[in-house]
Scaffold this active site. Structure first.
Site, PDB file in Angstrom:
ATOM      1  N   GLU A   6      61.028  31.198 -61.510  1.00 27.31           N
ATOM      2  CA  GLU A   6      62.329  31.461 -61.057  1.00 27.31           C
ATOM      3  C   GLU A   6      62.246  31.678 -59.624  1.00 27.31           C
ATOM      4  OE1 GLU A   6      65.032  33.283 -64.685  1.00 27.31           O
ATOM      5  OE2 GLU A   6      63.530  34.826 -63.727  1.00 27.31           O
ATOM      6  N   CYS A  26      63.318  34.746 -52.315  1.00 29.99           N
ATOM      7  CA  CYS A  26      62.222  35.361 -52.955  1.00 29.99           C
ATOM      8  C   CYS A  26      61.522  34.247 -53.733  1.00 29.99           C
ATOM      9  CB  CYS A  26      62.801  36.504 -53.961  1.00 29.99           C
ATOM     10  SG  CYS A  26      61.510  37.288 -54.839  1.00 29.99           S
ATOM     11  N   CYS A  56      52.132  36.166 -64.800  1.00 30.91           N
ATOM     12  CA  CYS A  56      51.075  37.080 -63.925  1.00 30.91           C
ATOM     13  C   CYS A  56      50.108  37.580 -64.805  1.00 30.91           C
ATOM     14  CB  CYS A  56      51.966  38.273 -63.397  1.00 30.91           C
ATOM     15  SG  CYS A  56      50.988  39.147 -62.338  1.00 30.91           S
ATOM     16  N   CYS A 103      51.704  45.162 -64.955  1.00 33.32           N
ATOM     17  CA  CYS A 103      52.270  46.296 -64.370  1.00 33.32           C
ATOM     18  C   CYS A 103      53.304  47.036 -65.630  1.00 33.32           C
ATOM     19  CB  CYS A 103      53.117  46.283 -63.331  1.00 33.32           C
ATOM     20  SG  CYS A 103      51.873  45.838 -61.929  1.00 33.32           S
ATOM     21  N   CYS A 109      57.222  46.252 -65.105  1.00 37.72           N
ATOM     22  CA  CYS A 109      57.508  44.471 -64.681  1.00 37.72           C
ATOM     23  C   CYS A 109      57.660  43.517 -65.805  1.00 37.72           C
ATOM     24  CB  CYS A 109      56.426  44.280 -63.755  1.00 37.72           C
ATOM     25  SG  CYS A 109      56.820  42.567 -63.223  1.00 37.72           S
ATOM     26  N   CYS A 139      64.501  42.489 -58.561  1.00 36.79           N
ATOM     27  CA  CYS A 139      63.227  42.633 -58.424  1.00 36.79           C
ATOM     28  C   CYS A 139      62.651  43.208 -59.913  1.00 36.79           C
ATOM     29  CB  CYS A 139      62.616  44.034 -57.556  1.00 36.79           C
ATOM     30  SG  CYS A 139      62.879  43.874 -55.930  1.00 36.79           S
TER      31      CYS A 139
HETATM   32  N1  SAH Z   1      53.071  40.474 -57.652  1.00 29.82           N
HETATM   33  C1  SAH Z   1      53.385  41.158 -56.699  1.00 29.82           C
HETATM   34  C2  SAH Z   1      54.695  40.414 -56.055  1.00 29.82           C
HETATM   35  C3  SAH Z   1      55.955  40.464 -57.043  1.00 29.82           C
HETATM   36  S1  SAH Z   1      56.781  41.877 -57.553  1.00 29.82           S
HETATM   37  C4  SAH Z   1      53.482  42.672 -56.690  1.00 29.82           C
HETATM   38  O1  SAH Z   1      53.586  43.361 -57.505  1.00 29.82           O
HETATM   39  O2  SAH Z   1      53.506  43.137 -55.455  1.00 29.82           O
HETATM   40  C5  SAH Z   1      57.746  42.606 -56.341  1.00 29.82           C
HETATM   41  C6  SAH Z   1      58.150  44.190 -56.320  1.00 29.82           C
HETATM   42  O3  SAH Z   1      59.008  44.304 -57.634  1.00 29.82           O
HETATM   43  C7  SAH Z   1      56.737  44.772 -56.589  1.00 29.82           C
HETATM   44  O4  SAH Z   1      57.050  45.772 -55.714  1.00 29.82           O
HETATM   45  C8  SAH Z   1      56.953  45.257 -57.872  1.00 29.82           C
HETATM   46  O5  SAH Z   1      56.026  46.364 -58.240  1.00 29.82           O
HETATM   47  C9  SAH Z   1      58.636  45.465 -57.960  1.00 29.82           C
HETATM   48  N2  SAH Z   1      59.040  45.691 -59.484  1.00 29.82           N
HETATM   49  C10 SAH Z   1      58.527  45.205 -60.658  1.00 29.82           C
HETATM   50  N3  SAH Z   1      59.174  45.293 -61.850  1.00 29.82           N
HETATM   51  C11 SAH Z   1      60.169  46.055 -61.250  1.00 29.82           C
HETATM   52  C12 SAH Z   1      61.283  46.546 -62.168  1.00 29.82           C
HETATM   53  N4  SAH Z   1      61.460  46.355 -63.142  1.00 29.82           N
HETATM   54  N5  SAH Z   1      62.221  47.214 -61.192  1.00 29.82           N
HETATM   55  C13 SAH Z   1      61.910  47.252 -59.746  1.00 29.82           C
HETATM   56  N6  SAH Z   1      61.010  46.745 -59.086  1.00 29.82           N
HETATM   57  C14 SAH Z   1      60.071  46.188 -59.869  1.00 29.82           C
HETATM   58 FE1  SF4 Z   2      52.424  41.057 -61.687  1.00 27.42          FE
HETATM   59 FE2  SF4 Z   2      54.557  42.267 -61.959  1.00 27.42          FE
HETATM   60 FE3  SF4 Z   2      52.582  43.695 -61.335  1.00 27.42          FE
HETATM   61 FE4  SF4 Z   2      53.589  41.919 -59.588  1.00 27.42          FE
HETATM   62  S1  SF4 Z   2      54.513  43.893 -60.470  1.00 27.42           S
HETATM   63  S2  SF4 Z   2      51.444  42.412 -60.102  1.00 27.42           S
HETATM   64  S3  SF4 Z   2      54.464  40.333 -60.830  1.00 27.42           S
HETATM   65  S4  SF4 Z   2      53.039  42.246 -63.299  1.00 27.42           S
END
Ligand code: SAH
Ligand code: SF4
Length: 402
Positions: free
Chosen positions: A121, A134, A141, A145, A148, A381
């Site tokens: 996406e 974006c 991944c 996290c 996420c 995000c």
């Molecule tokens: N993998 C990289 C970039 C992608 S995520 C990283 O983790 O930095 C982009 C941003 O969105 C990151 O700061 C991530 O922690 C945040 N993010 C992930 N899940 C989210 C959610 N459910 N709500 C708000 N931000 C989120």
């Molecule tokens: Fe991967 Fe989501 Fe963690 Fe970014 S925030 S490193 S996309 S699992």
């Protein structure tokens, strides 16, 4: 037989016996090497033709060799017989009530044309003074996290440089952002002060960009080249969950803006929210940030902090955040948690977010709260995910004919 599309920086694509490889993702020098190695032109002509190609591919966004009017016809024919100018297929395109657009793009695996295609996406966020794309770096991944959505999808594979650039090129095409292009009706949301729809790139889509460093580097160097796509390095931000060994290289070799997904101020909590913290804990991460090449007050690191109700959003944590970042030129980006089906967290109430922002602001840090965009189409995000699944070794072997 599978094609050998070699995206190694120093190597040209060698003549192919199977499917025609794409030229998208090659630097100008690699284009020259590739044309010569495939007998499209001789050594002498290589440089001139590669400059022309570079311009057609990345500045004009042409996908048909026949439109390259300054290239001699027989050369155009040879090019078309040997290569393609691949773009992803659009599986879906959704437009949010707030003008945010989300595409689901499909790519074939260039190394294994018989393999199932993968999907990622990409999101376009128009604002009054900018248009941000974006971009995804991986299909899924490897990291998990806990807040996420992408983290629930197993890594399928890294995207190639061409596929990372393909997202930008396809978005430009859809937004009428190439010379002579016509814009779709954006309800007036396309930036008016700029003549480009896409002014900024954030590597904040699916995947951890620093776990695909070489391809991300190659793509971003092409995207920022002044005589090509020409997106300023100050308008490109790479976000990482904290892959410490690659932070210095991001600054010295790519030289783009850095964002760190911090989300917690204590190791015990960050170990749960961003499990990569167990490998590279806060102390090491912040040390790498302090040493980020080119860091200054004019060039700050953005620390992203997701606001999770009752988890990481107390006054004490705001104060600790300020203490931790002391001495690092920083901006703090507070992101209200975006829920997804099955997620176990709640979004902090706006009064809590304001209070947190206030403490951080009073300590002298700009701390904008990121307005959720495109939630109605699951484009905000952390909401991105595709259906592409990792194949078992057995299935992979069967497809490869092993
Ligand atoms: N993998 C990289 C970039 C992608 S995520 C990283 O983790 O930095 C982009 C941003 O969105 C990151 O700061 C991530 O922690 C945040 N993010 C992930 N899940 C989210 C959610 N459910 N709500 C708000 N931000 C989120
Ligand atoms: Fe991967 Fe989501 Fe963690 Fe970014 S925030 S490193 S996309 S699992």
């Amino acid at each position: 037989m599978s094609i050998a599309l070699n995206l190694d920086h120093s190597t040209a694509i060698r003549p192919q016996t199977a499917a025609r490889p794409s030229l998208i993702g090659l630097s100008k020098a690699q284009l020259a090497e590739t044309l010569v190695a495939n007998d499209v032109v001789g050594e002498k002509e290589g440089r001139m033709r590669s400059s022309q190609l570079w311009n057609w591919l990345y500045v004009n966004g042409v996908t048909d060799f026949d439109r390259m009017t300054n290239v001699a016809k027989p050369v155009r024919q040879k090019l078309a017989d040997t290569f393609i100018l691949d773009r992803p297929e659009i599986v879906t395109e959704q437009v949010s009530v707030d003008g945010t657009r989300k595409w689901l793009f499909r790519f074939r695996d260039p190394q294994n044309p018989n393999f199932p295609a993968v999907e990622v996406e990409t999101v376009y966020i128009p604002e009054s003074d900018r248009g941000t794309l974006c971009v995804s770096s991986q299909v899924g991944c490897t990291l998990t996290c806990s807040f996420c959505h992408t983290g629930t999808q197993k890594l399928v594979r890294n995207l190639t440089a061409g596929e990372i650039l393909g997202q930008i090129l396809m978005a430009r095409e859809r937004l009428g952002d190439f010379p002579g292009g016509s814009r779709p009706d954006d309800g007036g949301l396309v930036p008016s002060g700029e003549n480009r729809a896409i002014t900024n790139i954030v590597m904040m889509g699916m995947g951890e960009p620093l776990y695909n460093f070489d391809n991300v580097k190659q793509a971003l160097l092409i995207a920022s080249a002044g005589d090509g796509m020409s997106i300023s390095k100050r308008r490109i931000t790479l976000s990482t969950s904290g892959v410490v060994p690659y932070i210095e290289r991001t600054g010295s070799e790519i030289d783009v803006m850095l964002a760190i997904s911090l989300h917690a101020v204590r190791d015990d909590l960050r170990d749960v929210l961003v499990p990569i913290n167990k490998k590279w804990p806060l102390k090491e991460l912040l040390e790498a940030c302090r040493n980020y090449p080119g860091l200054s007050n004019a060039r700050r690191i953005t620390f992203e902090y997701v606001m999770l109700d009752g988890i990481n959003d107390s006054d004490a944590e705001a104060k600790e955040l300020v203490r931790l970042l002391a001495g690092i030129p920083a901006k703090i980006n507070l992101i209200p948690f975006n829920p997804w089906p099955g997620s176990n967290y709640g979004t902090s109430p706006s009064s809590r977010i304001e209070r947190f922002a206030d403490i951080v602001n009073r300590a002298g840090y700009a701390s904008p709260v990121r307005t959720p965009r495109g939630r109605d189409i699951f484009a905000a995000c952390g909401q991105l995910k595709s259906e592409s699944e990792r194949l078992s070794k057995k299935d992979r072997d069967a497809l490869a004919g092993v």
